[in-house]
Structures are given as C-alpha cells and as structure tokens.
Scaffold this active site. Structure first.
Site, PDB file in Angstrom:
ATOM      1  N   SER A 742       0.802  -1.220   0.000  1.00 19.35           N
ATOM      2  CA  SER A 742       0.000   0.000   0.000  1.00 19.35           C
ATOM      3  C   SER A 742       0.837   1.273   0.000  1.00 19.35           C
ATOM      4  O   SER A 742       0.282   2.360  -0.091  1.00 19.35           O
ATOM      5  CB  SER A 742      -0.930   0.012   1.212  1.00 19.35           C
ATOM      6  OG  SER A 742      -0.193  -0.045   2.413  1.00 19.35           O
ATOM      7  N   LYS A 785      -6.232   3.673   8.736  1.00 16.42           N
ATOM      8  CA  LYS A 785      -5.245   4.570   8.140  1.00 16.42           C
ATOM      9  C   LYS A 785      -5.740   6.021   8.139  1.00 16.42           C
ATOM     10  O   LYS A 785      -5.000   6.948   8.480  1.00 16.42           O
ATOM     11  CB  LYS A 785      -4.937   4.117   6.715  1.00 16.42           C
ATOM     12  CG  LYS A 785      -4.194   2.787   6.634  1.00 16.42           C
ATOM     13  CD  LYS A 785      -3.972   2.374   5.188  1.00 16.42           C
ATOM     14  CE  LYS A 785      -3.221   1.044   5.118  1.00 16.42           C
ATOM     15  NZ  LYS A 785      -3.007   0.589   3.733  1.00 16.42           N
TER      16      LYS A 785
END
Length: 852
Positions: A742, A785
């Site tokens: 990611s 996140k």
C-alpha cells in the site's frame, strides 16, 4: 296420555332423564328448590329437561326443547338441599317457557314415540335381540352380578322402554343422550343405542387389555424390586452397603435423565459393569467417574431466551460505547431468532393441539387409576419443545475479528446477558493438543472430557453462550491439530451429534451459541474460517477512547482505588492527554492501565495525608505519569522535495509514515556491492532501499522507479536525471520492519518529486498499490489509516478509486474534517500531491517532431 300441561321446570346438569327410569336427584339451587316445592303442592309432576351448558342459573335459551314429565317420589331434606327420587313418565316437548319470580315453568305437550311397522319382522326382532344381548354383555364387563342384570333387563319387554332403559345407563355426553331422547322412532332408537353399547364394550375391552399389560409390567417390576432388596441385604452382610447406596443414588440420578438412545445403552452397560466390579478396583473408579460426568451434563436443561430487542439494545449500549456495526449485527442475529421463535411457537402449538387431542382419546380408554401419562406419552409431549429449541438454535456462528482491547470478549458476555443465557469462556490460545477439544479416551490414565463438554457441565444448561477465545492462536503439534477438531464443533450441520472421545456418545451442541474471537484472520485455517461469519471490530478513534474513559474506565478505576467521584475528577483535557501521549493502541486496555496509575498515585497521596487537587488536568497527568511515552508522527511543516506522506495499518491502529527519496549522480559505474544494491554502468539507475523494508515493499519501490523512468517524458523528468544515478529510498523508523504494497503511491510520489524537483504537499497523505502502468489498486485498513492520518494533522487523503465505498466506515466527524481524492492512476495522484517545481534544474528535453 295427558294433554297440554303447565309444569315447574327441573333443569338437569350433566344428565338426561328417560321415561320409565327412576333416578335419584340432588337439588340445591334456589330456583329448582322453589320448583320442587310448587310441584309438591300440586300433583307432584315436574318437567325434567337437560341444560345445554353446565351453568348455575340457566336461562330458557340454555335448556333443550324436549324433556320428560316426571313424578316426584320419595323426598329427603337436608342441610345441603333436597334429595328426591324422580320417576320418568313420558316424553314431552316445550311449547313456551315462563320465567316466574322464583322458578321456571313450561307449557309442555306430550310426545308419543313411533312404534315399528311390524314388531314381528325378522330384522326388527334381530335388532332387538342383539341389543338385549349386547346390553347383558356390557353389564357383565362392568362387573354386575348376573341375577341383578336379569332382574333389571328382564323386567322390561317393550322395545321402546328397553332402549330408554339401556340409554339411561350408558355413559355418554349430554348431547348424545339428548339425541337418543329426541329419537322418536323405536327402531332407530334401538339401532343408535346398540351402536353406543358396542362402543362401550370395545372401550372396556381395550381398557381390560391395557390393565392386564400394566399389571404384568408391574409384576415384573415387583419381582425385580424383591430381588434387589435381597441383593441389598446380601451386600449389607458383606459390608458393601455404602457402595450399594452410592450405586442406588447414581442409578436414580441417571434414570431421571432423558438420554438419547445411544447414551442410554452405554449408561446401562457401564452400570452393569460397575455393579459387577469390586469397589476398590481401578476399573470401578474409572466407570464411576464416567457415569458421574454423564449424570452432571445438561442433557435436557436449557434456559429460556430473552428475545426482547429493546432490552438487548439497552444491555449493549450500557456495556459498550460505539461499535455500532457490531451492535447492529448482534441485534440482527437476535431479531432473526425472535421471528423464528414466533414461527416455531405457532407451528408447535398447532402440532401440540393435535397431539393433545390424540393423547386425550387414548387416555379415555383406560381407567382413572391408570390414566397417568406413560413414559412414551411424556416423550411425545416434549417432542414439540425439542423441535422448537433445535429449530431456533440453527444460526450463524459469529467470529469477532479485531485488535486487542476493542471489546470482543466483553461484547460476547453482553450477548449472554441480553439473551438471559449462561456465559462460558474457553481460552484456546496456545492449545496444541486435539484432546483439549475432543477429550481423551477412557483407556488413558487421568482421561477427562474436552473443553467443550467441560464448559457445558460448568454452565449447567445445553444452550449457553460459549466463547472460544483466541482461535487464531491454536497451535499444531504431533498430538494433533485442535483447529481440525473445531470443524465439527462449529458446523451447525454436524454439531448436533458431537462425540467427545471421553463420553463416546453423541451430545447435541446445536443449541449452543458459539462466538469466536481472533486478532489475525489470516492465522485461521480456511475450512474453519468458512464455518463462521466474520464481524470486524475496528479500532477506536481518540474521541471514542476519551468517551469510553469518561463513561466506563475512570469510574471503574476510581472504585478499584478506593476513591469517589467527589474526591477525584478528570477534565476533558486530562483524558485527551492520557489518550494521545501515553497510549498507542486500537483498544483501551493500556488506556485503562494509565488511568489506573493516575488514580493509584492520587490514592497514595490521600492516604499519606497530602493535599490533592480534586480536579486533575493535563499538567497533573504529566506530573503523575512522567514524560509522555508516545510520540506519534505529525504532518510536515511544509512541502518538501522527495518526501511523501504515506499511511500504514497495524493491529494497534493506523498512523502516517514518511517516504524519503534522494537522487545522486554517479561518476562512472561500479558493480553490485555485497548488500545487493543494484549498481550498473553509465546510463543506468541504481536503487538503494533502506528502513527494514519487506520483499513486497521493495517490489513496490522497483515498480515505482520503473514507472517513473518509463514515463519520464510525460512526467517531464530532465535527461540528466536519467543517466548514471543512484536513487536512494528510505523509510524512517529503521528499527521497525515494514512490508506491504500500500506504500506504492507514496513511493512513486517521492521518487517523481526527487526526479522533477516538484515538492510534495505535507498536508496530503496517500495510500494505494501501483502497477508498472501506473494504475492504483485497492488496499485494506482504510478506516484505521484515515483515522491515524487525521490524528497526525493531515487535511487531504489520496485513496484508490475502488476504496471509495470504504469511506462509509469512517466516523462522520472525521469524514467531514478531511478532503478525499479517489484516484485510479498515478497521474491523478501526482496532480493532487505534487506542487510546481522549485526553480529550474535542467533544460526540458526537446520534443521530436514526426518525420514526413
């Protein structure tokens, strides 16, 4: 026969009067007593008519329209009323009822019966003869002496009178007796009487057969009882009386259980072995322990479910803050069980009425002394309850997945409280032996059942809420795979016949509500995971942690420290300081420890007699807990070249990280060094990766470099930046291993920024996997996140386009404070993240015109 008469009415309850019969009647109702007195003052005649319903004060609508004119004979008065003999004279029909002040009167007209066309007809004679013979047989079956039967039956020779005589002595409902009274044809009345007599004979025959069978069965039991008493006397002489008493108590306890057929066979076999073995033998001890386990298991004991959704909502809200998705899933689960319970209750009620009707018909064929339920009847009565409970039990097995401390275990306890069920917890972390789940076989010394059966014994009911804690921590060893043993336990299609190795008989687990918890879903074997429905527990935001601390943690820690709210209060700023500066987790365990540390230090000062400010602020927190222990990342102060802000996720929550890229021109080339850094000759790009990056993260960096170099002209990368250069990518916090795809967008942004001298915005954080063609692929952990980025001061977020739906999981206040950019390729990401270049680093490459 008299003509029309007006007579006092004598209502009859539960019986019907017939002509030619003398019947004793007890009179106690005031209206009836007045009617009797009026008749005695006249010609002693009354109109005896049956009531349609058994009521104390009948109205004219509740009386039949045909009865019998009767003459009162002997009368005996007493304290409870009047006893009299009433002689039925002839049938009569009511023309009108009259309600007087004290009693009813009726205008009645005598009714003549219809004689047969020919009394000498063979068919009628046969019918009359068969009726007499069957009436004689019925009397014999009822135990009447022959001389009495002949005296009563031979005294009546007229067919009509004989039919009335027999009808008066046959046990029938009032409606059937009234039908016989209203049957005016003698031949038809004889036929109907014969049918009723045949039914009575058949019922008495069945009753006699059942009585014979019961007496035979009782005889065998009495013989067995006699032999057992003899055995007890012998054992007492031998000194085995204590063992006999223990065996008797154990057998009585086992006999009360409604065991399945397989379990009953096994129990009887083991009981026989125990009775034949010596008291002090090792085998006897093993068998006795086994039977005690069988006797103490909840084979048919269950707790009633409380399926009130309002109550469940109150319990969940009272015990937990937030977790709305989890609470919704639990309430959906309870709502489904409520609707299924309602449906099953309707079906069982319908089936139960049919079963009860059949049972009633069967019991009417036995004498009152034998009318109690037989064991088979009791089993039939409970079949509906068993079917209802098992049908309700079918449902999903929930798996709560999330980081530590987010409330997975406690919400399972709340489910049990909301349902009104027992709660059992089995900690599976570190288990490596299959026998911990299935138990040991009885051939081993010290064998015992597994955790499933042991938990049910502890619960005392067969439908508790059973928490299987930490199923992702199961181990595998040469002793077997406990995860494989759970496959049968957690499969609703199989666990109704779960067989523990120790018990060696099936035990029904279908009514147990299993709830499992785990931290890492990837550690659970696929077949086991397939049997459970996953419910995700995300980490709490700092705001949620602060609310949990104020609502739950601070009151609990104050109580444990011996303090009260009047002595110590926390300001909102103090709670926020503890949350942000002393804890770094998704859950609230560490937060509770820090709050407990504060309250203990305050309690110590109070116990020492020191003056303590009852209001604790942020400065007090720093004084009590020392310097902050957590230093979270914060957004950069301004745009920088070669520094991009990425986002990462851990089980402790999300946060931001910085990806740094720097370019250095090489003078000549050199070979790869010992660390594996790829250096080559002039005209190549050497890549150095530092910061303990994993293989997947290194591959993301290489893909980003390849994309940047392959699209240099589009990205306006100067030619002198594509010669023999050394591209160094570093992710700070080098002591912490990092991996995952990611960070691809952040790496690509940092690389392009370093190559083009375009600064990366410091208020933008980004995440997403990249491909060689610049596509941005979706990633996981979006909520964590984003929460970490918001906590760090980020104002804009770059996400993959396919993760746009995950924005719904983010709290509304966080979602409103941020700007989201959902991109599908790197060009869109660069347009948001990169600013114009700072100064001029080289001449722009020429654009070649096409030839021709």
């Amino acid at each position: 026969m008299a003509e029309r008469q007006t007579l006092p009415v004598l209502p009859l309850r539960g019986t019907v009067m017939y002509p030619g019969l003398t019947v004793p009647i007890g009179v106690g109702r005031p209206g009836t007593l007045h009617a009797i007195e009026a008749a005695l003052k006249g010609n002693r005649e009354v109109f005896a008519v049956a009531q349609r319903e058994n009521v104390d004060e009948p109205t004219t609508d509740q009386l039949f329209t045909m009865g019998v004119v009767g003459k009162i004979g002997q009368v005996q008065r007493g304290l409870g009323g009047v006893q009299l003999l009433l002689q039925g004279e002839h049938r009569a029909a009511v023309l009108n009822y009259h309600e007087g002040e004290d009693y009813l009167t009726a205008d009645v007209m005598p009714i003549a019966e219809v004689p047969p066309l020919d009394e000498k007809d063979a068919a009628f004679a046969a019918l009359y003869k068969e009726t007499r013979e069957r009436a004689m047989e019925l009397g014999e079956r009822r135990g009447l002496p022959d001389e009495v039967l002949h005296q009563v039956l031979d005294s009546v020779t007229e067919p009509g009178r004989f039919a009335d005589l027999v009808a008066g002595y046959v046990e029938l409902p009032v409606a059937d007796k009234q039908l016989l009274l209203e049957t005016m044809g003698v031949e038809e009345r004889l036929r109907r009487v014969l049918i009723q007599v045949q039914r009575q004979i058949g019922m008495l025959a069945a009753q006699a057969e059942i009585k014979s069978q019961v007496q035979e069965e009782l005889g065998e039991r009495q013989r067995e009882m006699f032999l057992r008493e003899q055995l007890k006397a012998i054992q007492k002489e031998l000194g085995d009386d204590d063992q006999s008493r223990e065996l008797t108590e154990l057998r009585a306890k086992l006999d009360k259980l409604e065991l399945p057929r397989e379990a009953r066979v096994e129990v009887e076999r083991e009981l026989g072995r125990l009775e034949r073995s010596g008291r002090e033998s090792m085998e006897a001890q093993v068998i006795r322990t086994y039977l005690e386990w069988i006797a103490e298991l909840p084979w048919n004991t269950r707790s009633d479910d409380d399926l009130d959704l309002k109550h469940a909502t109150e319990v969940l809200d009272e015990d937990h803050y937030g977790l709305e998705d989890v609470k919704d899933r639990v309430l959906e689960f309870l709502a489904v069980r409520q609707l299924r319970a309602r449906k099953m209750a309707e079906e069982v009620e319908t089936a139960g009425e049919c079963a009860a009707s059949k049972l009633k018909d069967a019991r009417e064929t036995v004498t009152p002394s034998l009318a109690g339920p037989k064991p088979d009847d009791d089993r039939a009565i409970t079949d509906g309850k068993e079917a209802k409970a098992k049908a309700m039990a079918r449902g999903p097995i929930l798996l709560f997945v999330g980081p530590p401390g987010v409330g997975k275990t406690s919400i399972a306890k709340s489910i049990a409280r909301a349902l009104g069920r027992k709660y059992i917890r089995a900690a599976l972390g570190g288990i490596r032996d299959e026998a911990d789940i299935r138990g040991h076989r009885r051939t081993y010394v010290g064998a015992m059942p597994g955790r499933i059966v042991s938990g049910l014994k502890q619960a005392g009911t067969r439908n508790p809420v059973f928490l299987l804690d930490e199923v992702d921590k199961l181990g595998v060893s040469f002793q077997g795979d406990p995860a494989s043993a759970l496959l049968e336990v957690l499969d609703p299609a199989q666990n109704d016949t779960f067989t523990d190795n120790y018990l060696n008989v099936p035990f029904d687990l279908s009514e147990v509500l299993f709830v499992a918890t785990a931290n890492f879903i990837q550690n659970i074997p696929g077949p086991l995971l397939d049997r459970m429905e996953i419910v995700d527990f995300a980490g709490y935001t700092e705001r949620e942690k602060a609310e949990i601390a104020k609502t739950y943690l601070i009151p609990r820690q104050l109580e444990e420290s011996g303090l009260s709210k009047a002595e110590v209060t926390f300001t909102d700023e103090a709670v926020a300081a503890v949350v942000s500066e002393y804890t770094r987790e998704s859950g609230v365990r560490q937060l509770e420890r820090q709050i407990g540390a504060v309250t203990r230090k305050v309690a110590r000062k109070l116990a020492a007699g020191q003056a303590v400010d009852p209001t604790i602020g942020p400065d007090d927190v720093h004084d009590l807990l020392g310097r902050p222990k957590v230093h979270p990342e914060h957004a950069g102060e301004g745009p920088e070249v070669g520094v991009a802000t990425g986002m990462y996720y851990t089980p402790a929550g999300g946060d931001i990280m910085f990806v740094e890229a720097a370019v250095r021109r090489l003078q000549g080339g050199r070979k790869p060094d010992e660390d594996g850094d790829q250096y080559a000759g002039p005209g190549s790009v050497s890549l150095i990766l530092t910061g303990q990056l994993g293989d997947v993260m290194k591959e993301s960096a290489r893909a980003a470099v390849t994309y940047a170099t392959a699209n240099a002209r589009i990205l306006k990368i100067p030619d002198d930046r594509l010669g023999s250069i050394e591209l160094h990518i570093h992710v700070p916090a080098g002591a912490i291993p990092k991996d995952g795809p990611s960070a691809g967008v952040a790496m690509a942004s940092a690389i392009v920024s370093a190559l083009t001298n375009r600064p990366v915005r410091s208020d933008v954080a980004m995440t997403g996997e990249v491909t060689l063609r610049g596509r941005v692929l979706p990633i996981g952990g979006v909520k964590e996140k984003v929460l970490g980025a918001h906590r760090a001061g980020i104002r804009e977020i770059i996400l993959p386009k396919k993760n746009e739906a995950d924005l719904d999981d983010i709290p509304a206040d966080v979602r409103e404070a941020l700007v989201f950019h959902c991109v599908s390729n790197l060009d869109e990401a660069f347009a948001v993240a990169l600013e114009p270049a700072k100064g001029r680093i080289a001449a722009e490459p020429p654009i070649l015109e096409p030839v021709g």
